[in-house]
Design a protein around this motif. Sequence first.
Motif, PDB file in Angstrom:
ATOM      1  N   VAL A   1       1.589   7.087  -6.737  1.00  0.00           N
ATOM      2  CA  VAL A   1       0.582   8.108  -7.033  1.00  0.00           C
ATOM      3  C   VAL A   1       1.156   9.489  -6.755  1.00  0.00           C
ATOM      4  O   VAL A   1       1.003  10.411  -7.546  1.00  0.00           O
ATOM      5  CB  VAL A   1      -0.703   7.851  -6.206  1.00  0.00           C
ATOM      6  N   ASP A   2       1.848   9.663  -5.608  1.00  0.00           N
ATOM      7  CA  ASP A   2       2.430  10.959  -5.265  1.00  0.00           C
ATOM      8  C   ASP A   2       3.466  11.389  -6.295  1.00  0.00           C
ATOM      9  O   ASP A   2       3.487  12.543  -6.699  1.00  0.00           O
ATOM     10  CB  ASP A   2       3.072  10.918  -3.870  1.00  0.00           C
ATOM     11  N   SER A   3       4.333  10.486  -6.726  1.00  0.00           N
ATOM     12  CA  SER A   3       5.362  10.867  -7.691  1.00  0.00           C
ATOM     13  C   SER A   3       4.736  11.189  -9.044  1.00  0.00           C
ATOM     14  O   SER A   3       5.168  12.111  -9.726  1.00  0.00           O
ATOM     15  CB  SER A   3       6.438   9.782  -7.829  1.00  0.00           C
ATOM     16  N   GLU A   4       3.676  10.480  -9.422  1.00  0.00           N
ATOM     17  CA  GLU A   4       2.998  10.795 -10.685  1.00  0.00           C
ATOM     18  C   GLU A   4       2.362  12.184 -10.611  1.00  0.00           C
ATOM     19  O   GLU A   4       2.405  12.943 -11.575  1.00  0.00           O
ATOM     20  CB  GLU A   4       1.939   9.744 -11.025  1.00  0.00           C
TER      21      GLU A   4
ATOM     22  N   ALA B   1       3.104  15.215 -13.084  1.00  0.00           N
ATOM     23  CA  ALA B   1       1.986  15.816 -13.815  1.00  0.00           C
ATOM     24  C   ALA B   1       1.954  17.322 -13.595  1.00  0.00           C
ATOM     25  O   ALA B   1       1.732  18.089 -14.538  1.00  0.00           O
ATOM     26  CB  ALA B   1       0.667  15.182 -13.382  1.00  0.00           C
ATOM     27  N   ARG B   2       2.208  17.763 -12.375  1.00  0.00           N
ATOM     28  CA  ARG B   2       2.209  19.207 -12.108  1.00  0.00           C
ATOM     29  C   ARG B   2       3.363  19.880 -12.847  1.00  0.00           C
ATOM     30  O   ARG B   2       3.194  20.965 -13.400  1.00  0.00           O
ATOM     31  CB  ARG B   2       2.304  19.489 -10.620  1.00  0.00           C
ATOM     32  N   ALA B   3       4.517  19.245 -12.882  1.00  0.00           N
ATOM     33  CA  ALA B   3       5.659  19.816 -13.617  1.00  0.00           C
ATOM     34  C   ALA B   3       5.332  19.908 -15.112  1.00  0.00           C
ATOM     35  O   ALA B   3       5.632  20.922 -15.755  1.00  0.00           O
ATOM     36  CB  ALA B   3       6.913  18.975 -13.392  1.00  0.00           C
TER      37      ALA B   3
ATOM     38  N   ALA C   1       0.835  -1.208   0.000  1.00  0.00           N
ATOM     39  CA  ALA C   1       0.000   0.000   0.000  1.00  0.00           C
ATOM     40  C   ALA C   1       0.867   1.255   0.000  1.00  0.00           C
ATOM     41  O   ALA C   1       0.581   2.223  -0.700  1.00  0.00           O
ATOM     42  CB  ALA C   1      -0.929  -0.001   1.210  1.00  0.00           C
ATOM     43  N   GLY C   2       1.953   1.236   0.769  1.00  0.00           N
ATOM     44  CA  GLY C   2       2.868   2.385   0.806  1.00  0.00           C
ATOM     45  C   GLY C   2       3.511   2.621  -0.549  1.00  0.00           C
ATOM     46  O   GLY C   2       3.672   3.764  -0.984  1.00  0.00           O
ATOM     47  N   ALA C   3       3.879   1.567  -1.239  1.00  0.00           N
ATOM     48  CA  ALA C   3       4.475   1.709  -2.572  1.00  0.00           C
ATOM     49  C   ALA C   3       3.469   2.297  -3.549  1.00  0.00           C
ATOM     50  O   ALA C   3       3.813   3.131  -4.386  1.00  0.00           O
ATOM     51  CB  ALA C   3       4.975   0.350  -3.068  1.00  0.00           C
TER      52      ALA C   3
ATOM     53  N   CYS D   1       8.164  32.444 -12.381  1.00  0.00           N
ATOM     54  CA  CYS D   1       7.474  31.376 -11.650  1.00  0.00           C
ATOM     55  C   CYS D   1       7.060  30.234 -12.568  1.00  0.00           C
ATOM     56  O   CYS D   1       6.844  29.117 -12.110  1.00  0.00           O
ATOM     57  CB  CYS D   1       6.256  31.923 -10.911  1.00  0.00           C
ATOM     58  N   MET D   2       6.994  30.487 -13.865  1.00  0.00           N
ATOM     59  CA  MET D   2       6.606  29.450 -14.815  1.00  0.00           C
ATOM     60  C   MET D   2       7.813  28.696 -15.359  1.00  0.00           C
ATOM     61  O   MET D   2       7.669  27.808 -16.193  1.00  0.00           O
ATOM     62  CB  MET D   2       5.807  30.056 -15.964  1.00  0.00           C
ATOM     63  N   HIS D   3       8.994  29.029 -14.879  1.00  0.00           N
ATOM     64  CA  HIS D   3      10.222  28.363 -15.326  1.00  0.00           C
ATOM     65  C   HIS D   3      10.866  27.528 -14.228  1.00  0.00           C
ATOM     66  O   HIS D   3      11.868  26.877 -14.466  1.00  0.00           O
ATOM     67  CB  HIS D   3      11.239  29.404 -15.828  1.00  0.00           C
ATOM     68  N   ARG D   4      10.311  27.559 -13.026  1.00  0.00           N
ATOM     69  CA  ARG D   4      10.888  26.817 -11.898  1.00  0.00           C
ATOM     70  C   ARG D   4      10.158  25.491 -11.724  1.00  0.00           C
ATOM     71  O   ARG D   4       8.958  25.480 -11.444  1.00  0.00           O
ATOM     72  CB  ARG D   4      10.796  27.644 -10.624  1.00  0.00           C
ATOM     73  N   THR D   5      10.880  24.398 -11.860  1.00  0.00           N
ATOM     74  CA  THR D   5      10.282  23.073 -11.691  1.00  0.00           C
ATOM     75  C   THR D   5       9.778  22.914 -10.269  1.00  0.00           C
ATOM     76  O   THR D   5      10.488  23.193  -9.317  1.00  0.00           O
ATOM     77  CB  THR D   5      11.312  21.974 -12.005  1.00  0.00           C
ATOM     78  N   GLY D   6       8.545  22.491 -10.145  1.00  0.00           N
ATOM     79  CA  GLY D   6       7.959  22.248  -8.832  1.00  0.00           C
ATOM     80  C   GLY D   6       7.400  23.487  -8.158  1.00  0.00           C
ATOM     81  O   GLY D   6       6.816  23.394  -7.084  1.00  0.00           O
TER      82      GLY D   6
END
Length: 124
Positions: free
Chosen positions: A17-20, A24-26, A10-12, A51-56
């Motif tokens: 999901v969190d890494s995806e 996706a946000r990047a 479950a943790g994996a 602000c639109m050029h900084r990853t994350g």
Amino acid sequence: MSLVAALVQAGAAVAQVDSEAVFARARAVNLARMHAERLNGGLSGYRAAACMHRTGSTDCLIGEDGEGYTFRFRGGPPGWEQEVPPVPTVESVVTIALDGRSVVAVPYNGPLVPDDEPAAAGDS
């Protein structure tokens, strides 16, 4: 399956999901910036805010819901952010799908909107 094995599995799944979501946000930031670049004449005449050029970065993220990620940012001619004071000429509001792969909407792309007013649909 033992309780420990089930918890590890479950943790994996949660980590996946969190890494995806992070990727996706990047992708969404990049796509929103590139779409605004196209709408505003290309890189020879337009640059989006830093602000639109900084990853994350979430500095320009104004909403995240079932529709996707919505970004509000300013832009202008190359070098506008280095001016003292910076003088942007365009404001964009762009919504990108949750997977970061498609433009859902461009509610606004036009002249600057005062900070205390929302950029309204149909104003462009």
